[in-house]
Motif scaffolding. Structure first.
Motif, short mmCIF file in Angstrom:
data_model
loop_
_atom_site.label_atom_id
_atom_site.label_comp_id
_atom_site.label_asym_id
_atom_site.label_seq_id
_atom_site.Cartn_x
_atom_site.Cartn_y
_atom_site.Cartn_z
N SER A 24 -53.18 169.21 -47.77
CA SER A 24 -52.26 170.33 -47.96
C SER A 24 -51.52 170.14 -49.28
O SER A 24 -51.38 169.03 -49.79
CB SER A 24 -51.25 170.42 -46.81
OG SER A 24 -50.41 169.28 -46.80
N VAL A 25 -51.06 171.26 -49.84
CA VAL A 25 -50.32 171.28 -51.10
C VAL A 25 -49.02 172.05 -50.86
O VAL A 25 -49.05 173.20 -50.43
CB VAL A 25 -51.13 171.96 -52.23
CG1 VAL A 25 -50.31 172.00 -53.52
CG2 VAL A 25 -52.44 171.23 -52.45
N THR A 26 -47.89 171.38 -51.13
CA THR A 26 -46.58 172.01 -50.94
C THR A 26 -45.85 172.07 -52.28
O THR A 26 -45.50 171.03 -52.84
CB THR A 26 -45.72 171.23 -49.93
OG1 THR A 26 -46.44 171.09 -48.71
CG2 THR A 26 -44.40 171.94 -49.68
N PRO A 27 -45.61 173.27 -52.82
CA PRO A 27 -44.86 173.37 -54.07
C PRO A 27 -43.39 173.02 -53.85
O PRO A 27 -42.81 173.30 -52.79
CB PRO A 27 -45.01 174.84 -54.48
CG PRO A 27 -46.12 175.37 -53.64
CD PRO A 27 -46.10 174.58 -52.37
N ARG A 28 -42.78 172.40 -54.84
CA ARG A 28 -41.35 172.15 -54.81
C ARG A 28 -40.61 173.44 -55.12
O ARG A 28 -41.15 174.33 -55.78
CB ARG A 28 -40.99 171.05 -55.83
CG ARG A 28 -39.69 170.35 -55.54
CD ARG A 28 -39.55 169.10 -56.39
NE ARG A 28 -39.43 169.40 -57.82
CZ ARG A 28 -39.42 168.50 -58.78
NH1 ARG A 28 -39.55 167.21 -58.48
NH2 ARG A 28 -39.33 168.87 -60.04
N GLU A 29 -39.37 173.56 -54.66
CA GLU A 29 -38.63 174.81 -54.80
C GLU A 29 -38.48 175.26 -56.25
O GLU A 29 -38.49 176.45 -56.54
CB GLU A 29 -37.25 174.68 -54.15
CG GLU A 29 -37.28 174.64 -52.63
CD GLU A 29 -35.88 174.62 -52.03
OE1 GLU A 29 -34.91 174.75 -52.80
OE2 GLU A 29 -35.77 174.49 -50.80
N SER A 35 -46.40 168.56 -53.87
CA SER A 35 -46.55 167.41 -53.00
C SER A 35 -47.86 167.55 -52.24
O SER A 35 -48.08 168.55 -51.54
CB SER A 35 -45.37 167.30 -52.02
OG SER A 35 -45.45 166.11 -51.29
N LEU A 36 -48.74 166.58 -52.42
CA LEU A 36 -50.06 166.62 -51.80
C LEU A 36 -50.09 165.64 -50.63
O LEU A 36 -49.71 164.47 -50.78
CB LEU A 36 -51.15 166.24 -52.80
CG LEU A 36 -51.06 166.80 -54.22
CD1 LEU A 36 -52.23 166.30 -55.05
CD2 LEU A 36 -51.01 168.32 -54.20
N LEU A 37 -50.55 166.10 -49.48
CA LEU A 37 -50.76 165.24 -48.32
C LEU A 37 -52.23 164.84 -48.31
O LEU A 37 -53.12 165.70 -48.20
CB LEU A 37 -50.40 165.96 -47.03
CG LEU A 37 -50.61 165.16 -45.74
CD1 LEU A 37 -49.76 163.90 -45.72
CD2 LEU A 37 -50.32 166.02 -44.51
N CYS A 38 -52.48 163.53 -48.44
CA CYS A 38 -53.85 163.05 -48.65
C CYS A 38 -54.21 162.00 -47.59
O CYS A 38 -53.82 160.83 -47.71
CB CYS A 38 -53.99 162.45 -50.05
SG CYS A 38 -53.52 163.60 -51.36
N HIS A 96 -42.23 175.27 -70.39
CA HIS A 96 -43.56 175.87 -70.29
C HIS A 96 -44.32 175.25 -69.12
O HIS A 96 -45.38 174.65 -69.29
CB HIS A 96 -44.34 175.68 -71.60
CG HIS A 96 -43.75 176.39 -72.77
ND1 HIS A 96 -42.79 175.82 -73.57
CD2 HIS A 96 -43.96 177.64 -73.25
CE1 HIS A 96 -42.44 176.68 -74.51
NE2 HIS A 96 -43.14 177.79 -74.34
N SER A 97 -43.75 175.38 -67.93
CA SER A 97 -44.43 174.87 -66.73
C SER A 97 -44.69 176.02 -65.78
O SER A 97 -43.95 177.01 -65.73
CB SER A 97 -43.58 173.80 -66.04
OG SER A 97 -42.38 174.36 -65.54
N SER A 98 -45.75 175.86 -64.99
CA SER A 98 -46.08 176.89 -64.00
C SER A 98 -47.05 176.30 -63.00
O SER A 98 -47.69 175.26 -63.24
CB SER A 98 -46.70 178.12 -64.67
OG SER A 98 -47.92 177.78 -65.31
N ILE A 99 -47.17 176.98 -61.86
CA ILE A 99 -48.14 176.61 -60.83
C ILE A 99 -48.98 177.84 -60.52
O ILE A 99 -48.45 178.93 -60.26
CB ILE A 99 -47.44 176.13 -59.54
CG1 ILE A 99 -46.64 174.84 -59.82
CG2 ILE A 99 -48.46 175.89 -58.43
CD1 ILE A 99 -45.77 174.40 -58.66
N THR A 100 -50.29 177.68 -60.59
CA THR A 100 -51.19 178.79 -60.27
C THR A 100 -52.19 178.30 -59.22
O THR A 100 -52.56 177.12 -59.19
CB THR A 100 -51.95 179.29 -61.51
OG1 THR A 100 -52.66 178.19 -62.10
CG2 THR A 100 -50.99 179.86 -62.53
#
Length: 775
Positions: A24-29, A35-38, A96-100
């Motif tokens: 699973s992948v959980t973006p920070r606020e 945060s990756l659960l591996c 200049h950060s982003s999540i896609t």
């Protein structure tokens, strides 16, 4: 540390678990981290989620151009300090950060670097690449993130008691075809670390071993990125030495955190790295002159010291700094800061007379962070709690180096205050700078620091940072921000803020000179701008030819010091006072004069180097020519600033082979030109070596006959043009490091913007002689 026995087997006594997929992948606020659960097995049904380890992999954008990775097994485990002092000048904004996200991937962007995480097909796959898609940098692929136990537990119930289990966490980043790895502190072995196992653990091992005085958890890749491991703990790396296509980084802990820093050039990597750990401090102009230290066994009575300095003056060798090594204090009393009264009945008056004589401008003394029990001060320090203790309350003592010595506990604020007070008394007596020796052999077992929350294991390396910081800031408080100078042997990440460093105990051999060069260029790739070496070697008695070859090399380091172990380094003691043109005395005189003439160039380059976090000298060739594959393997030559290439000579005969990157190069000594890229062979007497000037260089020299290092760098200068084009520039600074002006070559080939120049300055073309001149 190796965890596998070849490709197929686990190492004896170890058990391994790998992150097998990103569940699973959980973006920070704030949208700047994931945060990756591996889990450590592929999850194909609900029952697969039981009775297994999982790893949390946090991926974030701390500032543009960098990404952090933190892998944690048990989140509840404590994370005791000390921690590296990050962002000392303030943390920059991440603009200049982003999540896609897509059907199969999630990408975190941080300026010019991105991390793309595969989220489908039960794979573990994280790719680090240039955001514009131009280049893949490195990856974390299958079986590249995991934990290891030693000895191997037979079932998970055994982990209820971790006291007899060692728990490691590791990552393995991929190595590309032909990729090379450099840095990791002052390492004296092969420059390219691929194929080596490296342990980052400060040690006093000399320059002929795999141990290092200065371990820095930063390595730089020829592919345009660097990795900084954010812990002062013992870090063990297998660099293509467990799996030949990967760099394994491991630590005995429940977590590991590192930053991948994108260049694309190695200079860009160092600039961004020093945003994290701090820029090198700037040092005063006088420190670039010759330092004279005799041998560490010298008896420093006034008559002896004056005879050394008068001998140097009589041979036209100006000395800027005289250094008093160990025996300025009584034997067995090191280091209680008390001048030996037999040698120094009135040390303040003696130092004042020394400076008033004009034989030397500054005085340095040797110290260390230990205290021998024979000194009366030992009982005071022990009773006040200033010394490191064992867990049972005893003062930690051993007989290594000094009999019954204790170690100053710099985690105790009162101990720091006392230590600074001792330094202040030295400054009151006329001492201007400090050689901070030792600080490597700090115990990590059976010790209790005053600040009991700190990890003794992490304190082993971190002690170097505290020790040098305390002394450096005491010097700053007394003399001014840019007037503080150390001569430090031990270091870790961030210690570049407290210059300068020297290379430790080397032998008096050409092989040791080559080892020292490898150490210097490796340390320079960790954000250190300044570096020096014991000219002639510390151990043994150098024959005259080695001494003279080392003098040529040593005067082209950023800082230059004569120092020996049980033998002197004054030139007349090496060759029975040979007064010929190629004797040791004349050779030393010529090279000190050359460095003095180069000061307008050196001091301007020094300001630029400190601001960018790059080495002044020794500067690895790959920093200036990263696109030349050969430059990443050159470990017997270096750049001094961005325009001078130096190739020391290691043969008594004067034969030397060296490499010139692409472009036109001009010999500083002969004005002969060569065109690179290519390898060249030359023959040199003792007053020259391959010193080549890069094309399109405006090289500013002090006037002929100048022997000082502190003078007006804009007065009566010689401006040498080397295959220049319109727009070529040279900055001139004053002796305080403030910009005095910029010289630029105009469209007509002449120098413009020269109003700030004074005296009878002149211009030469195609080298240092002939050509057009003007006033």
């Amino acid at each position: 540390m190796k965890f596998r026995d070849g490709m197929w087997l686990v190492a004896e006594g170890k058990s391994l678990e790998y992150a097998e997929e990103v569940y699973s992948v959980t973006p920070r606020e704030d949208g700047k981290a994931l945060s990756l659960l591996c889990p450590t097995r592929k999850i194909t049904q609900r029952a697969d989620t039981l009775n297994l380890s999982t790893l949390t992999v946090d991926v974030g954008a701390p500032f543009d151009g960098a990404i952090f990775i933190e892998v944690t097994h048990w989140l509840g485990a404590l994370n005791p300090g000390p921690h590296f002092d990050l962002y000392p000048a303030g943390k920059p904004e991440t603009s200049h950060s982003s999540i896609t996200t897509s059907e199969k991937t999630t990408t975190l962007k941080s300026g010019s670097i991105s991390a793309t995480i595969k989220t489908a097909d039960h794979d573990f796959d994280i790719r680090f690449h240039a955001t514009d898609g131009s280049k893949e940098l490195t990856s974390l692929l299958n079986r590249s993130v995991g934990i290891a136990y030693g000895p191997a537990p037979s079932n998970l119930m055994q982990t209820s008691d971790m006291r007899n289990l060692h728990h490691y966490i590791f990552t393995q980043t991929t190595l590309g075809v032909g990729e090379s790895v450099h840095g990791l502190g002052e390492r004296f072995g092969a420059f390219n670390k691929v194929g080596q196992a490296v342990t980052l653990w400060n040690a006093d091992g000399g320059t002929s071993s795999d141990q290092a005085y200065k371990n820095v958890p930063l390595w730089i890749s020829s592919r345009g990125y660097g990795i900084f491991v954010d812990t002062p703990d013992k870090v063990e790396l297998e660099i293509g030495s467990e799996r030949s296509c990967r760099v394994q980084t491991s630590v005995e802990s429940q977590r590991i955190k590192w930053y991948i820093i994108h260049g694309p050039t190695p200079k860009d990597v160092l600039y961004k790295y020093t945003i994290l750990t701090g820029k090198p401090g700037k040092v005063p102009a006088w420190s670039y002159g010759l330092w004279l230290s005799t041998s560490f066994t010298t008896s420093y009575d006034e008559k002896t010291v004056n005879s050394f300095l008068e001998g140097m003056k009589g041979r036209d060798v100006p000395v800027e700094v005289f250094h008093f090594d160990c025996f300025w204090m009584k034997a067995f009393h090191w280091c209680d800061f008390a001048f030996d009264s037999e040698m120094f009945p009135n040390p303040k008056a003696q130092i004042a007379r020394l400076k008033a004589s004009g034989l030397v401008k500054k005085v340095c003394v040797w110290i260390n962070p230990y205290l021998g029990q024979a000194s009366p001060v030992f009982k005071l320090a022990a009773s006040k709690g200033y010394l490191l203790r064992r867990k049972n309350g005893d003062i930690f003592q051993w007989d290594l180096w000094q009999t019954g010595m204790g170690i100053v506990d710099f985690t105790n604020p009162e101990a720091v205050e006392w230590y600074v007070g001792c330094l202040t008394e030295l400054f009151d007596k006329g001492v201007d700078c400090i050689k901070t020796n030792f600080g490597e052999r700090i115990p990590s077992e059976d010790v209790q620091w005053h600040n009991s929350s700190l990890s003794p294991k992490k304190m082993h390396n971190y002690y170097a940072f505290l020790y040098n910081k305390i002394v450096y800031e005491a010097l700053q408080d007394r003399f001014g921000e840019n007037e503080a100078v150390l001569f430090a042997r031990t270091a870790t990440a961030g210690t570049q803020r407290f210059p300068l460093q020297w290379g430790g105990d080397c032998e008096s051999t050409p092989e040791a000179m080559a080892e020292s060069i490898r150490g210097g260029i490796s340390l320079g790739l960790c954000g250190y701008s300044y570096w020096s070496v014991d000219i002639g070697g510390f151990e043994g008695c150098p024959p005259p030819w080695i001494y003279k070859r080392w003098v040529a090399f040593g005067l082209l380091c950023s800082h230059s010091r004569l120092h020996g172990g049980n033998s002197f380094r004054m030139p007349w003691t090496v060759d029975n006072d040979d007064t010929s043109e190629h004797g040791c005395s004349k050779t030393l005189s010529k090279w000190t004069a050359l460095k003095a003439r180069l000061m307008p160039y050196i001091f301007a380059q020094a300001q630029d180097s400190a601001e960018k976090g790059i080495p002044l000298s020794l500067r690895a060739i790959c920093l200036e020519f990263p696109d030349d594959p050969t430059s990443w393997f050159l470990d017997r030559q270096f750049m001094f600033g961005d325009s001078l290439l130096v190739a020391p000579v290691f043969e008594e005969s004067g034969a030397v082979e060296f490499y010139l990157p692409a472009g036109k190069w001009t010999s500083f000594f002969t004005n002969q030109k060569k065109t690179g890229p290519g390898w060249f062979k030359e023959q040199h007497d003792f007053d020259t070596l391959p010193l080549y000037v890069r094309e399109n260089t405006v090289l500013v020299l002090g006037k002929w006959g100048e022997t000082r290092t502190v003078y007006d760098y804009a007065k009566s200068v010689e401006i040498c043009l080397y295959n220049t084009k319109p727009g070529a520039k040279a900055t001139i600074v004053d002796c305080n490091g403030t910009e005095a002006g910029v010289l630029e070559v105009g469209e007509d080939g002449y120098i413009v913007d020269q109003e700030f120049l004074t005296g009878a300055w002149h211009v030469t073309r195609d080298g240092r002689s002939g050509g057009h001149s003007k006033k």
